[in-house]
Scaffold this active site. Structure first.
Site, PDB file in Angstrom:
ATOM      1  N   GLY A   1       0.392  -1.659   0.333  1.00 27.69           N
ATOM      2  CA  GLY A   1       0.401  -0.136  -0.073  1.00 27.69           C
ATOM      3  C   GLY A   1       0.772   1.390   0.162  1.00 27.69           C
ATOM      4  O   GLY A   1       2.179   1.541  -0.522  1.00 27.69           O
ATOM      5  N   PHE A   2       0.311   2.280   0.219  1.00 26.59           N
ATOM      6  CA  PHE A   2       1.240   3.704   0.193  1.00 26.59           C
ATOM      7  C   PHE A   2       2.557   3.817   1.297  1.00 26.59           C
ATOM      8  O   PHE A   2       3.370   4.376   0.763  1.00 26.59           O
ATOM      9  CB  PHE A   2      -0.196   4.572   1.251  1.00 26.59           C
ATOM     10  CG  PHE A   2      -1.301   5.185   0.402  1.00 26.59           C
ATOM     11  CD1 PHE A   2      -0.785   5.835  -0.798  1.00 26.59           C
ATOM     12  CD2 PHE A   2      -2.944   5.265   1.051  1.00 26.59           C
ATOM     13  CE1 PHE A   2      -2.654   5.911  -1.282  1.00 26.59           C
ATOM     14  CE2 PHE A   2      -2.913   5.337   0.149  1.00 26.59           C
ATOM     15  CZ  PHE A   2      -3.553   5.205  -0.578  1.00 26.59           C
TER      16      PHE A   2
ATOM     17  N   ASP B   1      -0.841   2.891   8.983  1.00 21.76           N
ATOM     18  CA  ASP B   1      -2.641   2.074  10.154  1.00 21.76           C
ATOM     19  C   ASP B   1      -1.446   1.177  10.862  1.00 21.76           C
ATOM     20  O   ASP B   1      -2.142   0.980  12.234  1.00 21.76           O
ATOM     21  CB  ASP B   1      -3.208   1.224   8.589  1.00 21.76           C
ATOM     22  CG  ASP B   1      -3.420   2.633   7.690  1.00 21.76           C
ATOM     23  OD1 ASP B   1      -3.027   3.528   7.939  1.00 21.76           O
ATOM     24  OD2 ASP B   1      -4.301   2.479   6.702  1.00 21.76           O
TER      25      ASP B   1
ATOM     26  N   GLU C   1     -19.014   9.371   2.443  1.00 18.49           N
ATOM     27  CA  GLU C   1     -18.691   9.496   0.107  1.00 18.49           C
ATOM     28  C   GLU C   1     -19.698   8.610  -0.330  1.00 18.49           C
ATOM     29  O   GLU C   1     -20.093   8.807  -1.386  1.00 18.49           O
ATOM     30  CB  GLU C   1     -17.228   9.037  -0.038  1.00 18.49           C
ATOM     31  CG  GLU C   1     -16.882  10.805   1.027  1.00 18.49           C
ATOM     32  CD  GLU C   1     -14.768  10.287   0.545  1.00 18.49           C
ATOM     33  OE1 GLU C   1     -14.578  11.645   0.440  1.00 18.49           O
ATOM     34  OE2 GLU C   1     -14.838  10.051   0.251  1.00 18.49           O
TER      35      GLU C   1
ATOM     36  N   VAL D   1       2.083 -14.022   3.643  1.00 22.43           N
ATOM     37  CA  VAL D   1       2.583 -14.124   4.354  1.00 22.43           C
ATOM     38  C   VAL D   1       1.747 -14.876   5.723  1.00 22.43           C
ATOM     39  O   VAL D   1       0.990 -13.742   6.338  1.00 22.43           O
ATOM     40  CB  VAL D   1       3.568 -12.977   4.684  1.00 22.43           C
ATOM     41  CG1 VAL D   1       3.569 -13.132   6.894  1.00 22.43           C
ATOM     42  CG2 VAL D   1       3.881 -12.116   4.116  1.00 22.43           C
TER      43      VAL D   1
END
Length: 446
Positions: free
Chosen positions: A25-26, A311, A182, A91
């Site tokens: 991810g990011f 996160d 949203e 993993v």
């Protein structure tokens, strides 16, 4: 068909320090960008072979964007590197004593390990809700939800039973954070501008969009002012907001709340919370509230060669006693700094401690309806916040192709009020839905 014993990670040997990154991810991607290819071998292990821009998942779910417009293959991002190795594997464990990571098809040794696994949906132990609701954490979730929504409209257009039709037209979104808000706004605009054209025989005034949350306001992470403005925008769009409401159960047909209220629906979207996607193998004292405790260099408590970013990392400070918010910016900033710090170590230079720069928060409710909390306790709303949201999201998309596709889609929608191609590529049937299974079987039989 290949069997697991026939597979291998096939990682080449190296004399350079090997950085094993779990996740794609990011944080993981930004970290890799800042690790020089001539100084490190990077092995990235992820159960998804693409990098996705998750803040736009709800637009994929509501047919505003196609899946490939917000995702890129991870290998493509680093095809100019000679010693980057991506493996599409899950993993299963970490062995810090042996300095190995275990996957379903073998182990890999590391010199440095970076855990960037992000979060997963938190169902608070309710297996019934987990089994029957729709999450929105990856592209598979978004495509499944899109198929469910479109199939519900198709079936509502066919059924003669008014109660069944109402159940198909009721949509319940649990969780009034950014994802829930949203998504609710996007569905409301779809109901107003798109669906009546697609289904002229259906009365979409009967379509109910419920946004429910256990707290007393929408968008709890944002300021009270932005929360109030968002609440007003949602009501203007006809979203039914139910606060201080907790979902008790959902059997695929009826949402039951703790206070006894019931709503019949075929679609419950679960956006009510996340939990850290931890990996087995590290001691329990390294964890707190489902996240790895890290110091200001992102080292996991008790280890010098194991790091957590984004996160999944819990970095406490005076300003952030409960850790940083679980959004993109901490992951991007921690990934960048960790890459630089590992490079500094190779040069015998001192490491730099992490300090989060909060660039603010944005949320969009609909056309010209958005809110923004900016540094310095400043807030924006309406058209100017909406424009800011558009530019920020275009900027952080990876790749010129994605930026061009998304911008073109948004411009098209701006002038036409239309959405993307609303087609059901892969029919979705909820587990145990015999009627749905039979309907799909009849539609797809040769």
């Amino acid at each position: 068909m290949l069997h697991l014993e026939q597979l291998s990670l096939n990682i080449p040997d190296t004399t350079k320090p090997r950085v094993v990154v779990i996740g794609g991810g990011f944080g993981a991607v930004n970290l890799t960008k800042y690790l020089p290819d001539d100084q490190f071998q990077v092995v990235m292990l992820s159960k998804q072979h693409y990098y996705g821009f998750w803040p736009l998942l709800y637009q994929v779910a509501t047919a505003g964007l196609e899946p490939e417009s917000i995702a890129e293959p991870i290998r493509k991002l680093f095809d100019d590197r000679n010693d980057f190795h991506f493996r599409f594997v899950r993993v299963t464990a970490i062995n810090p004593a042996a300095k190995t990571v275990t996957t379903l098809i073998g182990d890999v040794q590391y010199d440095y390990l970076v855990i960037a696994t992000g979060t997963k949906s938190n169902y608070f132990g309710n297996e019934q809700i987990k089994h029957n609701s729709f999450g929105l954490k990856n592209l598979t979730d978004a495509v499944n939800l899109r198929s469910q929504l479109l199939q519900s409209f198709e079936q509502a257009n066919l059924t003669k039973d008014p109660d069944q039709r109402q159940s198909l037209l009721n949509i319940v979104i649990a969780g009034a954070g950014p994802t829930g808000v949203e998504l609710a706004g996007s569905l409301a605009e779809m109901r107003r501008h798109v669906l009546p054209r697609d289904y002229p025989g259906l009365d979409f005034r009967q379509m109910n969009i419920y946004l429910v949350d256990g707290l007393d306001r929408v968008l709890p992470p944002l300021s009270p002012e932005s929360s109030k403005n968002t609440h007003q925008y949602l009501e203007e769009l006809g979203v039914i907001i139910k606060l201080n409401k907790l979902v008790s159960s959902y059997d695929g047909e009826t949402v039951l709340f703790k206070d006894g209220e019931q709503i019949r629906t075929q679609t419950l979207v679960w956006a009510a919370g996340v939990a850290g996607a931890t990996v087995e193998g590290l001691p329990a004292e390294s964890l707190e509230r489902g996240r790895y405790l890290v110091n200001h260099f992102n080292q996991v408590l008790g280890f010098e060669d194991i790091f957590a970013i984004g996160d999944i990392a819990l970095m406490k400070s005076e300003k952030w006693p409960k850790g940083h918010p679980q959004v993109a910016q901490p992951a991007l900033q921690q990934g960048r700094l960790l890459g630089k710090n590992l490079t500094r170590e190779r040069r015998n230079q001192a490491w730099e401690a992490f300090e989060y720069f909060d660039k603010g928060s944005l949320a969009i409710v609909g056309r010209a309806r958005a809110v923004a909390d900016l540094p310095g306790n400043r807030s924006l709303k309406g058209f100017i916040a909406w424009v800011a949201w558009l530019f920020v999201h275009i900027y952080y998309l990876i790749g010129f192709r994605s930026k061009l596709i998304v911008m073109t889609n948004w411009l098209y929608r701006l002038f036409t009020y239309q959405r993307g191609t609303r087609i059901i590529i892969q029919p979705y049937v909820q587990p145990g839905d015999k009627v749905g299974e039979e309907f799909v079987r009849q539609q797809t039989v040769d």
